[in-house]
Design an enzyme around this catalytic site. Structure first.
Site, PDB file in Angstrom:
ATOM      1  N   ASP A   1       0.872  -1.152   0.000  1.00 52.03           N
ATOM      2  CA  ASP A   1       0.000   0.000   0.000  1.00 52.03           C
ATOM      3  C   ASP A   1       0.925   1.222   0.000  1.00 52.03           C
ATOM      4  O   ASP A   1       2.137   1.124   0.158  1.00 52.03           O
ATOM      5  CB  ASP A   1      -0.955  -0.022   1.202  1.00 52.03           C
ATOM      6  CG  ASP A   1      -2.190   0.839   0.937  1.00 52.03           C
ATOM      7  OD1 ASP A   1      -3.231   0.603   1.557  1.00 52.03           O
ATOM      8  OD2 ASP A   1      -2.095   1.766   0.091  1.00 52.03           O
TER       9      ASP A   1
HETATM   10  C1  GLC Z   1      -4.253   4.394  -0.300  1.00 50.67           C
HETATM   11  C2  GLC Z   1      -5.158   3.244   0.045  1.00 50.67           C
HETATM   12  C3  GLC Z   1      -5.221   2.180  -1.011  1.00 50.67           C
HETATM   13  C4  GLC Z   1      -5.050   2.790  -2.389  1.00 50.67           C
HETATM   14  C5  GLC Z   1      -3.644   3.349  -2.459  1.00 50.67           C
HETATM   15  C6  GLC Z   1      -3.381   4.019  -3.809  1.00 50.67           C
HETATM   16  O1  GLC Z   1      -3.573   4.843   0.825  1.00 50.67           O
HETATM   17  O2  GLC Z   1      -4.950   2.603   1.294  1.00 50.67           O
HETATM   18  O3  GLC Z   1      -6.497   1.529  -0.871  1.00 50.67           O
HETATM   19  O4  GLC Z   1      -5.236   1.810  -3.396  1.00 50.67           O
HETATM   20  O5  GLC Z   1      -3.372   4.266  -1.411  1.00 50.67           O
HETATM   21  O6  GLC Z   1      -4.183   5.145  -3.950  1.00 50.67           O
END
Ligand code: GLC
Length: 744
Positions: free
Chosen positions: A289
């Site tokens: 993430d």
């Molecule tokens: C965010 C979220 C995730 C998302 C990623 C990219 O912090 O936790 O669900 O896909 O970043 O935007």
């Protein structure tokens, strides 16, 4: 009409999803191509493939989403993927650099959060889960993939399948609620919609099931918070939807921010390698993430980027989103700190997905301005969004059959509340490039649907938040002058989603007071709830004549709500999550354990609060209709079985009312006694069936050995002999019972 149809109820729900879809797999031909490429790649080029950068929204839709250094990063092969770089022209420009101006011409993969719509915003996932209709959810994902791929998106960071039992958590809005079976069905449906039958189809996008794992179990409902649970709970409640998505073919997985029992997912080898890649035979790749590898410094796993990067690579985390931790890998390989074999395995997995997407044959996958013009916000897409939105609403109360509105009796309608004329908030959280200007507001929807003779007024009454009640007087007068009142209250989109946990579950501001004041005017009062989580609505249920849970329904919110209010569509949704009486009851969910002193509000020494009834405000699976249904007693094909046999359950369901309607027939099971404690009941299957007035159907379910199984004291999957109780009904509480026995 009294015909009895034998139905194999929604079999795709009863069979493990992998039996219907193909897991993401590679092939000898692709592996040979990857072997050849790996042999040519330098450690720097390998590290580059594992590095993902984000576009810059500051240069946004008007700009090109690119930061000044992005082109150079692509040219120097220091990046293998971008997220948040959008639009066919921009994607073509940066992809051209990667495939024409580099030594090995390896294409980039472009990712984006297409969670419930790219430009045609569908209902938030929690709303779509309320439809209990995997076909509707698959359609939603299909439309999203068509729109996004036209714009150069090749990879969506969806489905989010995190089980959530705590409505304080803002991201409960993004998932499918509290149950593993419903969550698994929705997860598989989304993967099917995104990926279609082949990723070589340029209208598909590769799915990314997230957030692996148990992100929704953070203590206190606080985002990113500590998760601590037994392996048994993890495997029985939280892991199934991720596995359903992998079994349905998801090509990628995103690990979660949180730790589980002391180990952050980004560095959890047991989770990412032993369970996902070995036990589940997952052949795609895992992306972190945002910054989650770097955050392992905050978790205090290691003090440096190299330290956490090494731990993540060893865990089996293949691609680094925005931590900049993997660009140090060549140094760690050279020093022998990180085995080259681990890096090669991750690069192999990333290249597999790029080959599966056909990027080596067509790096642009046919994205173009022409496709964007044809696909985006088309009338067909809006019609699909409207249909899914209608199916996503849940009727919670309907006294005196005040709904559907009778155009003749509802000559004058007063729409009241801060969301009655709202567009932006109907988009909900994580709405990608959805725009408020494309949303049909509730006022607009009602005006379109009502008869020309109807008088529809709008009074805001109060703000979403804040303490002023100055607008109450006008609202009360509007109610007094109307035949019926539509009160639209709830949460803004910003109160839900990431980093939006709430400590309370009441209506924000003075909205609850507005409901009480307006309902006191004595007119038929319909409350339409909007938001992204279960709210505390005991007062509203008492004061209003009718209540509809409408969540955040997307671009067609107004039309879909009007369809339901005027009866063009008879609502058939069911709650995917329990509604508590107070935030003090949380966590509260239907598949709870009995305990040694099961709660009993008339017995002092039992597991309960003495200042509140122990039951929830509304149970999991609850939802009414404009018609009524009656259930017969479930009939079992057999009363005694051995541990490897099935039991077929048949139940007669009749539409006893005068309207066509849909009913979600739910099958629950309890293992009555076992060597480990078992939930008082667990959803095992469901079927959404349509009935004409007075029509009777027989729903038929097959209870399989898999559904009877549990993890024993040594965490082995077994079926223990003994009795099982079968519950079939319209929700998790209102059920008819039968029993069978498993004998040695
Ligand atoms: C965010 C979220 C995730 C998302 C990623 C990219 O912090 O936790 O669900 O896909 O970043 O935007």
């Amino acid at each position: 009409m009294n015909n009895t149809l034998i139905l194999l109820a929604a079999c795709f729900l009863l069979l493990p999803s992998h039996s219907l879809a193909q897991r993401f797999t590679t092939s000898p031909a692709i592996e040979r191509k990857i072997d050849s490429l790996l042999a040519l790649m330098t450690p720097e080029e390998k590290a580059g493939q594992l590095n993902q950068y984000s576009g810059d929204f500051a240069t946004g839709p008007g700009g090109n989403f690119l930061r000044s250094d992005h082109a150079d990063m692509a040219r120097s092969e220091k990046v293998g993927s971008f997220l948040n770089v959008l639009g066919s022209d921009v994607v073509r420009r940066i992809q051209h650099i990667a495939v024409e101006e580099t030594r090995l011409h390896i294409p980039l993969i472009f990712g984006y959060d297409v969670i419930h719509g790219y430009r045609t915003t569908f209902p938030i996932p929690l709303a779509e889960a309320s439809s209990w209709d995997p076909r509707a959810v698959e359609l939603s994902a299909r439309v999203e993939a068509r729109e996004a791929s036209a714009s150069g998106v090749q990879w969506t960071f969806s489905p989010m399948v995190d089980i959530a039992r705590d409505p304080r958590w803002g991201r409960i809005a993004e998932g499918s609620g509290e149950d593993p079976v419903l969550g698994s069905a929705m997860a598989a449906a989304r993967v099917r919609g995104y990926q279609g039958t082949s990723l070589s189809d340029p209208t598909t996008v590769v799915a990314c099931v997230k957030h692996f794992a148990a992100y929704g179990a953070g203590e206190g409902g606080r985002d990113y918070n500590t998760v601590d649970m037994s392996e048994r709970t993890l495997r029985e409640v939280y892991l199934p939807p991720y596995k359903a998505a992998v079994d349905a073919g998801a090509g990628t997985v995103m690990c979660s921010f949180n730790e589980i029992a002391g180990v952050p997912s980004s560095v959890n080898r047991w989770l990412l390698t032993d369970v996902l890649k070995k036990e589940w035979s997952f052949e795609g790749f895992v992306v972190s993430d945002w910054g989650s590898i770097r955050e392992c410094i905050n978790h205090r796993i290691a003090p440096t980027s190299d330290g956490v990067g090494r731990a993540a690579m060893h865990a089996g985390l293949d691609m680094d989103m925005e931590s900049n931790a993997y660009l140090g890998l060549p140094r760690l390989i050279a020093s022998g700190t990180v085995p080259l074999s681990e890096v090669d395995e991750s690069v192999r997995r990333v290249l597999r997905v790029k080959y599966a997407l056909g990027l080596f044959d067509d790096p642009y996958r046919g994205c173009s301005a022409e496709r964007e013009k044809k696909e985006i916000l088309s009338a067909e897409n809006r019609a699909a969004a409207r249909d899914v939105a209608r199916k996503s609403m849940v009727l919670l109360k309907n006294d005196n059959a005040v709904l559907p509105l009778d155009a003749a009796k509802a000559a004058s309608i007063a729409v009241i509340g801060p969301f009655g004329n709202d567009k932006e908030n109907m988009l909900g959280t994580w709405s990608s490039l959805g725009a408020g200007s494309t949303v049909v507001s509730i006022m607009e929807g009602l005006k379109t649907a009502a008869s020309p003779k109807s008088r529809i007024t709008y009074v805001k009454g109060c703000d979403i938040e804040g303490t002023t009640t100055d607008g109450f007087a006008g609202a009360i007068v509007a109610a007094q002058n109307a035949d019926v009142v539509i009160l639209v209250v709830g949460e803004s989109r910003g109160m839900t989603g990431e980093a939006s946990s709430r400590s309370q579950l009441d209506l924000p501001g003075v909205q609850a007071e507005l409901v009480r004041a307006v309902a006191a005017a004595g007119k038929p009062t319909v409350v339409v709830l909007v938001g992204g989580r279960p709210l505390v609505i005991g007062g509203i249920l008492h004061q209003a004549t009718a209540v509809i849970e409408a969540w955040h329904l997307g671009v067609e919110a107004g039309n879909a709500i009007a369809d339901v209010l005027f009866g063009t569509y008879n609502p058939g949704g069911k709650l995917p999550v329990t509604f508590p009486r107070s935030v003090g009851q949380v966590p509260i969910y239907y598949n709870y354990k009995s305990t040694g002193r099961p709660f009993n509000d008339s017995v002092h020494y039992t597991s309960r609060y003495f200042d509140l009834p122990s039951t929830p405000q509304l149970p999991f699976g609850f939802g009414l209709s404009y018609t009524t249904f009656s259930y017969g007693t479930p009939r079992l094909s057999v009363q005694k079985i051995t541990a490897n046999e099935n039991v077929v359950v048949s139940v007669d369901v009749e539409n006893t009312g005068t309207r066509k309607g849909e009913e979600v027939v739910q099958l629950y099971l309890r293992d009555d006694f076992a060597t480990v404690t078992r939930p008082v009941k667990e959803l095992k299957a469901f079927a959404k069936l349509e009935f004409m007035p007075k029509e009777k159907k027989t729903a038929e379910f097959t209870i399989t050995p898999e559904m009877m199984s549990m993890y024993d004291l040594s965490m082995k999957k077994v079926i223990e002999p003994g009795t099982f109780t079968v519950y079939v009904g319209t929700n998790s509480v209102d059920c008819r019972e039968a029993a069978f026995e498993v004998v040695q």
